[in-house]
Design an enzyme around this catalytic site. Structure first.
Site, PDB file in Angstrom:
ATOM      1  CB  CYS A   1      -0.974  -0.043   1.187  1.00 39.59           C
ATOM      2  SG  CYS A   1      -2.455   0.970   0.927  1.00 39.59           S
TER       3      CYS A   1
ATOM      4  CG  HIS B   1      -4.285  -3.618   2.861  1.00 39.02           C
ATOM      5  ND1 HIS B   1      -3.643  -3.135   3.974  1.00 39.02           N
ATOM      6  CD2 HIS B   1      -4.668  -2.537   2.144  1.00 39.02           C
ATOM      7  CE1 HIS B   1      -3.647  -1.810   3.949  1.00 39.02           C
ATOM      8  NE2 HIS B   1      -4.266  -1.428   2.839  1.00 39.02           N
TER       9      HIS B   1
ATOM     10  CD  GLU C   1      -3.304  -6.359   5.900  1.00 35.76           C
ATOM     11  OE1 GLU C   1      -4.249  -5.552   5.889  1.00 35.76           O
ATOM     12  OE2 GLU C   1      -2.396  -6.337   5.049  1.00 35.76           O
TER      13      GLU C   1
END
Length: 415
Positions: free
Chosen positions: A268, A358, A360
């Protein structure tokens, strides 16, 4: 009800709230969360799940977030899902807040949570109209007003236009940790990673810890010397808020890391910092990518991943092949299939790569979780590489292969 003008933001004596956009568009509704006034960049999030993770994501600092999903707050708020210790959104816009929350994990309602955090919000029936307006006109400054903050709309509009813009804003230092801290490896420690906190979410170091990484989290002000003093196997730059063109400190730190040849992974905002470190420019997207349904293609494998996003800026890079940088050849590794936005960068002859999304993704999807495995493979290969660019190139090529299998580390459950 929508109005472009009006005398006062009131509704027949009932509790009232008003959302005022920089271009004069006005949306009337009722207060949700705390009452008062707040200002920020007006953006929208298309995710149908993960509202608690969105609220506590530091990347949303100084932004008013409108949720496009019609029902928000159905499962209340719990103590396990926050991505940081506080709510970071400047304001919150919903359509139909849940009247009753229902979940065995819930400890309180979302409305009560916003009140306790002092977050000013509004419930408006026109979130679809708001989203269409932002898609046509672009993200812009806005304000939410309720209670004693209500005033003639012309006065509220003037307050909005005096509020700071997102372009040129250097915000990473405002959301970063004040002091370094360490997230220990789960199980045996295999790697030492330094993560620069530009607005890091709690799940990110946890995903690395699941893979045997001891993660040393440093503030956004960390220099290359601070990072390299810990002799890490790899370096990670996190997500974060603000304009990457204003983040000169992290760019200088990353250049030192790249010169030292340490394996690097950025996500990001970290992808944008990587781009700047390579000599590329950045630009502001019209309305950004925020949600959990963005299709991204790995240009090397052709594989498409549905990914979680939260960014309003992007890297400007050539899509038609490798290009030269101070650190050797680089290429755009991933693109967004909706708009051809650069979604990833990779150095060809050094161990460094990044993505604009992202992996995660605590609230999902989990298509991209294997990128953490790729980072670990890069660190493993770099440990045994030969000296010089040829050895580095072999390590990069080996680590760039698609992981044989994503680790079964509970990506489908919130830890």
């Amino acid at each position: 009800m929508n109005e472009r003008t009006g005398a006062r933001a009131e509704a027949d004596g009932a509790r009232a709230a008003v959302l005022v956009l920089e271009d004069g568009r006005v949306f009337h509704g009722t207060p949700y969360g705390a009452e008062g006034e707040t200002f920020g960049e007006m953006v929208f999030n298309t995710g149908m799940t993960g509202y608690q993770e969105t609220l506590t994501d530091p990347s949303y600092h100084r932004q008013i977030v409108a949720m496009t999903a019609p029902h928000i707050g159905n499962t209340g708020v719990n103590d396990e899902d926050p991505e940081s210790g506080r709510v970071w959104v400047a304001g919150y816009v919903v359509r139909e807040p849940a009247r009753v929350h229902s979940s065995w994990r819930a400890t309180r309602s979302l409305d009560d949570y916003l009140v306790s955090q002092g977050v000013v919000g509004i419930a408006v029936p026109g979130t679809r109209a708001l989203t269409r307006h932002l898609r046509e006109r672009g993200a812009m400054r806005a304000g939410i007003f309720s209670g004693e903050a209500l005033a003639p709309v012309e006065e509220l509009l003037e307050r909005v236009r005096r509020s700071p813009a997102m372009e040129g804003a250097d915000l990473a230092g405002q959301v970063s940790c004040a002091e370094p801290y360490t997230v220990p490896a789960i199980g045996a420690r295999k790697y030492t990673v330094v993560a620069v906190d530009l607005g890091i979410k709690a799940m990110t170091p946890h995903r690395m810890a699941e893979r045997g990484c001891e993660v040393h989290v440093l503030p956004a002000t960390a220099t290359a010397a601070d990072i390299l003093a810990l002799d890490p196997d790899g370096v990670f730059f996190s997500n974060g808020p603000g304009d990457p063109a204003a983040a000169d400190g992290p760019v200088a730190a990353l250049r030192g890391v790249l010169e030292a040849g340490k394996p690097f992974f950025g996500i990001c905002f970290g992808n944008q910092i990587f781009g700047r470190a390579l000599g590329l420019g950045t630009y502001k997207l019209r309305y950004g990518h925020r949600g959990v349904n963005q299709p991204v293609q790995d240009r090397r494998t052709g594989r498409v991943e549905i990914s979680a996003h939260n960014h309003g800026f992007a890297v400007r890079a050539p899509l038609d092949g490798p290009f030269d940088t101070p650190y050797g050849r680089a290429e755009v590794s991933h693109v967004n299939l909706n708009d051809d936005c650069v979604e990833g960068l990779r150095l060809i002859d050094r161990p460094a790569f990044s993505v604009q999304y992202h992996p995660e993704a605590a609230a999902g999807p989990h298509d991209s979780a294997g990128l953490f495995d790729r980072f670990c493979a890069l660190m493993e290969q770099s440990r045994g590489r030969g000296s010089g660019a040829a050895g580095e190139g072999r390590a990069v090529r080996a680590a760039s292969e698609e992981p044989s299998a994503t680790m079964n580390t509970g990506e489908n459950e919130r830890a």
